[in-house]
Design a protein around this motif. Sequence first.
Motif, PDB file in Angstrom:
ATOM      1  N   ARG A 237       0.816  -1.225   0.000  1.00 18.93           N
ATOM      2  CA  ARG A 237       0.000   0.000   0.000  1.00 18.93           C
ATOM      3  C   ARG A 237       0.845   1.269   0.000  1.00 18.93           C
ATOM      4  O   ARG A 237       0.322   2.356  -0.243  1.00 18.93           O
ATOM      5  CB  ARG A 237      -0.935  -0.003   1.193  1.00 18.93           C
ATOM      6  N   HIS A 238       2.146   1.134   0.284  1.00 21.08           N
ATOM      7  CA  HIS A 238       3.026   2.305   0.276  1.00 21.08           C
ATOM      8  C   HIS A 238       3.606   2.567  -1.122  1.00 21.08           C
ATOM      9  O   HIS A 238       4.339   3.530  -1.306  1.00 21.08           O
ATOM     10  CB  HIS A 238       4.181   2.104   1.267  1.00 21.08           C
ATOM     11  N   SER A 239       3.280   1.712  -2.068  1.00 19.68           N
ATOM     12  CA  SER A 239       3.835   1.866  -3.422  1.00 19.68           C
ATOM     13  C   SER A 239       2.713   1.959  -4.455  1.00 19.68           C
ATOM     14  O   SER A 239       2.778   1.343  -5.522  1.00 19.68           O
ATOM     15  CB  SER A 239       4.758   0.680  -3.744  1.00 19.68           C
ATOM     16  N   VAL A 240       1.682   2.721  -4.103  1.00 17.40           N
ATOM     17  CA  VAL A 240       0.518   2.833  -4.980  1.00 17.40           C
ATOM     18  C   VAL A 240       0.892   3.459  -6.325  1.00 17.40           C
ATOM     19  O   VAL A 240       0.411   3.046  -7.380  1.00 17.40           O
ATOM     20  CB  VAL A 240      -0.600   3.651  -4.303  1.00 17.40           C
ATOM     21  N   LYS A 241       1.779   4.454  -6.302  1.00 16.76           N
ATOM     22  CA  LYS A 241       2.161   5.132  -7.543  1.00 16.76           C
ATOM     23  C   LYS A 241       2.817   4.170  -8.525  1.00 16.76           C
ATOM     24  O   LYS A 241       2.524   4.193  -9.729  1.00 16.76           O
ATOM     25  CB  LYS A 241       3.111   6.294  -7.243  1.00 16.76           C
ATOM     26  N   GLN A 242       3.708   3.317  -8.029  1.00 23.08           N
ATOM     27  CA  GLN A 242       4.365   2.356  -8.904  1.00 23.08           C
ATOM     28  C   GLN A 242       3.366   1.346  -9.466  1.00 23.08           C
ATOM     29  O   GLN A 242       3.439   0.968 -10.643  1.00 23.08           O
ATOM     30  CB  GLN A 242       5.470   1.604  -8.147  1.00 23.08           C
ATOM     31  N   ALA A 243       2.411   0.938  -8.626  1.00 15.24           N
ATOM     32  CA  ALA A 243       1.402  -0.018  -9.077  1.00 15.24           C
ATOM     33  C   ALA A 243       0.511   0.596 -10.156  1.00 15.24           C
ATOM     34  O   ALA A 243       0.237  -0.044 -11.182  1.00 15.24           O
ATOM     35  CB  ALA A 243       0.554  -0.484  -7.895  1.00 15.24           C
ATOM     36  N   VAL A 244       0.078   1.825  -9.938  1.00 12.41           N
ATOM     37  CA  VAL A 244      -0.754   2.504 -10.925  1.00 12.41           C
ATOM     38  C   VAL A 244       0.025   2.714 -12.220  1.00 12.41           C
ATOM     39  O   VAL A 244      -0.516   2.559 -13.325  1.00 12.41           O
ATOM     40  CB  VAL A 244      -1.265   3.851 -10.375  1.00 12.41           C
ATOM     41  N   GLY A 245       1.307   3.035 -12.099  1.00 11.40           N
ATOM     42  CA  GLY A 245       2.147   3.204 -13.286  1.00 11.40           C
ATOM     43  C   GLY A 245       2.258   1.922 -14.092  1.00 11.40           C
ATOM     44  O   GLY A 245       2.189   1.930 -15.327  1.00 11.40           O
ATOM     45  N   GLY A 246       2.425   0.790 -13.400  1.00 13.80           N
ATOM     46  CA  GLY A 246       2.484  -0.498 -14.088  1.00 13.80           C
ATOM     47  C   GLY A 246       1.178  -0.827 -14.781  1.00 13.80           C
ATOM     48  O   GLY A 246       1.169  -1.315 -15.918  1.00 13.80           O
ATOM     49  N   LEU A 247       0.049  -0.530 -14.113  1.00 10.99           N
ATOM     50  CA  LEU A 247      -1.254  -0.783 -14.714  1.00 10.99           C
ATOM     51  C   LEU A 247      -1.470   0.074 -15.960  1.00 10.99           C
ATOM     52  O   LEU A 247      -1.987  -0.402 -16.979  1.00 10.99           O
ATOM     53  CB  LEU A 247      -2.348  -0.508 -13.686  1.00 10.99           C
ATOM     54  N   LEU A 248      -1.059   1.327 -15.886  1.00 10.31           N
ATOM     55  CA  LEU A 248      -1.213   2.217 -17.036  1.00 10.31           C
ATOM     56  C   LEU A 248      -0.343   1.767 -18.211  1.00 10.31           C
ATOM     57  O   LEU A 248      -0.756   1.871 -19.372  1.00 10.31           O
ATOM     58  CB  LEU A 248      -0.859   3.648 -16.636  1.00 10.31           C
ATOM     59  N   GLN A 249       0.849   1.258 -17.906  1.00 10.73           N
ATOM     60  CA  GLN A 249       1.721   0.764 -18.972  1.00 10.73           C
ATOM     61  C   GLN A 249       1.088  -0.403 -19.716  1.00 10.73           C
ATOM     62  O   GLN A 249       1.045  -0.426 -20.955  1.00 10.73           O
ATOM     63  CB  GLN A 249       3.067   0.329 -18.383  1.00 10.73           C
ATOM     64  N   VAL A 250       0.592  -1.381 -18.951  1.00  4.52           N
ATOM     65  CA  VAL A 250      -0.047  -2.545 -19.577  1.00  4.52           C
ATOM     66  C   VAL A 250      -1.260  -2.108 -20.389  1.00  4.52           C
ATOM     67  O   VAL A 250      -1.469  -2.566 -21.516  1.00  4.52           O
ATOM     68  CB  VAL A 250      -0.462  -3.575 -18.502  1.00  4.52           C
ATOM     69  N   THR A 251      -2.049  -1.181 -19.830  1.00  2.42           N
ATOM     70  CA  THR A 251      -3.243  -0.691 -20.532  1.00  2.42           C
ATOM     71  C   THR A 251      -2.865   0.023 -21.827  1.00  2.42           C
ATOM     72  O   THR A 251      -3.502  -0.177 -22.876  1.00  2.42           O
ATOM     73  CB  THR A 251      -4.040   0.261 -19.625  1.00  2.42           C
ATOM     74  N   LEU A 252      -1.833   0.846 -21.775  1.00  4.09           N
ATOM     75  CA  LEU A 252      -1.398   1.597 -22.954  1.00  4.09           C
ATOM     76  C   LEU A 252      -1.007   0.663 -24.089  1.00  4.09           C
ATOM     77  O   LEU A 252      -1.460   0.825 -25.232  1.00  4.09           O
ATOM     78  CB  LEU A 252      -0.224   2.507 -22.591  1.00  4.09           C
ATOM     79  N   TRP A 253      -0.169  -0.328 -23.782  1.00  2.96           N
ATOM     80  CA  TRP A 253       0.286  -1.236 -24.841  1.00  2.96           C
ATOM     81  C   TRP A 253      -0.849  -2.127 -25.334  1.00  2.96           C
ATOM     82  O   TRP A 253      -0.857  -2.526 -26.514  1.00  2.96           O
ATOM     83  CB  TRP A 253       1.463  -2.068 -24.343  1.00  2.96           C
TER      84      TRP A 253
END
Length: 399
Positions: A237-253
């Motif tokens: 829960r302390h790394s929400v930004k990294q998790a959201v970034g990973g999700l956005l990357q997968v979604t983008l591709w």
Amino acid sequence: MKTNPLEKMKKRSPRTRFFWCYTLGFLLCAAGCYCWFLIKGKTLIVDSDGWRQHFAAFVYLGQYGREVARTLLTTHKLVLPQWDFSIGLGSDVLTTLHFYAIGDPLDLLSVVCPTRYAAYLYSFLSLLRLYLAGLAFGAFCFVKKQRRVGGVTVGALVYVFTLYSLFIVSHHPFFALPMVFLPLLLLGVEQILAGKRPYLFIFIVFLAAVSNFYFFYMLAIITAIYTVYRLCCLYDRHSVKQAVGGLLQVTLWAVVGVLMSAAILLPVILTFIGDNRNGVQYPLTLLYDADFYRNFLAAYTTSHNQAYQTYLGFNAVALPSICLLYFKRKPEEKPLRILFLLATAALLFPVFGWALNGFSYMANRWVWAYSLLVAYIVTTQWQKLRHITVSQACLLYTS
């Protein structure tokens, strides 16, 4: 002095050893399952849908492709007929045949196969799709650091030879395509989250989208669930930004892959939306009937409980492997245990089958994804399974 073939094999990379072990295992299992077809002179073309729809579309695609090639060679013009009055009372070629043949890369081989041999190629491709599914499973396992060749090989065979593949795929060969695409999509997700290039993921999204929009819908949902699951495993829960970034990357591709397929996918979806069958209402219940739950455990190793297309029928090593996952617990396997419980719960409640079936009717046509999970559990538990005692084995089979 001659070198022992086994010693030479041991010196090769795990991936190479898996390829040869899996190929041999697949050939032996396929021979055991399908030898009677050869002995009796039968093909894998099943009556009703198999003969009237899938094989007919396969032959049509071959003739269509040869006509395009003939026109190109004689007139030096690329002409792709888009309407054919021989389809019903006249229909669009792409939107009519996309669900059955157009879009499947393997079906393009029908173009170079004379019609009189089409039945043989059709049957061969039905098995080839299963073979490729096992190779894709192996590739996914190696990315997940499962490097025991024996475990990966057994897991691949469990994944490929289920009741779903033996029954459904013989009736509807393209139902094997999601079995090939899903491990590669998950592999692509792992690569993106590891900071590697997304080319494989984009390409598989493209292929899945142009091959069959129906299963692409399921693949998209399951891949999204897996991505969220992996992000929850990788970040707290302390790394929400990294998790959201990973999700956005997968979604983008994923969006890039979908856009690449839009020329085929968009007209097919528009036609599907306007189909009169979409207006048919099917009943949705809170629970399945009592027989479904009564036979559910037996469905793991037998052909029982085919209701709502819940085709499981796994190899005999699947059930004890699942038991070992919970009896001999390892802390690092906790996410896998949770995922299995959630996936099993989804099989037990009609709403999940209804949602994954396009909110149409209750059917567990997504069991190929469940099979992937079970096969992966077999791979992770194979070493434990090889070293259990007789008393432990008896406890597993009586529990």
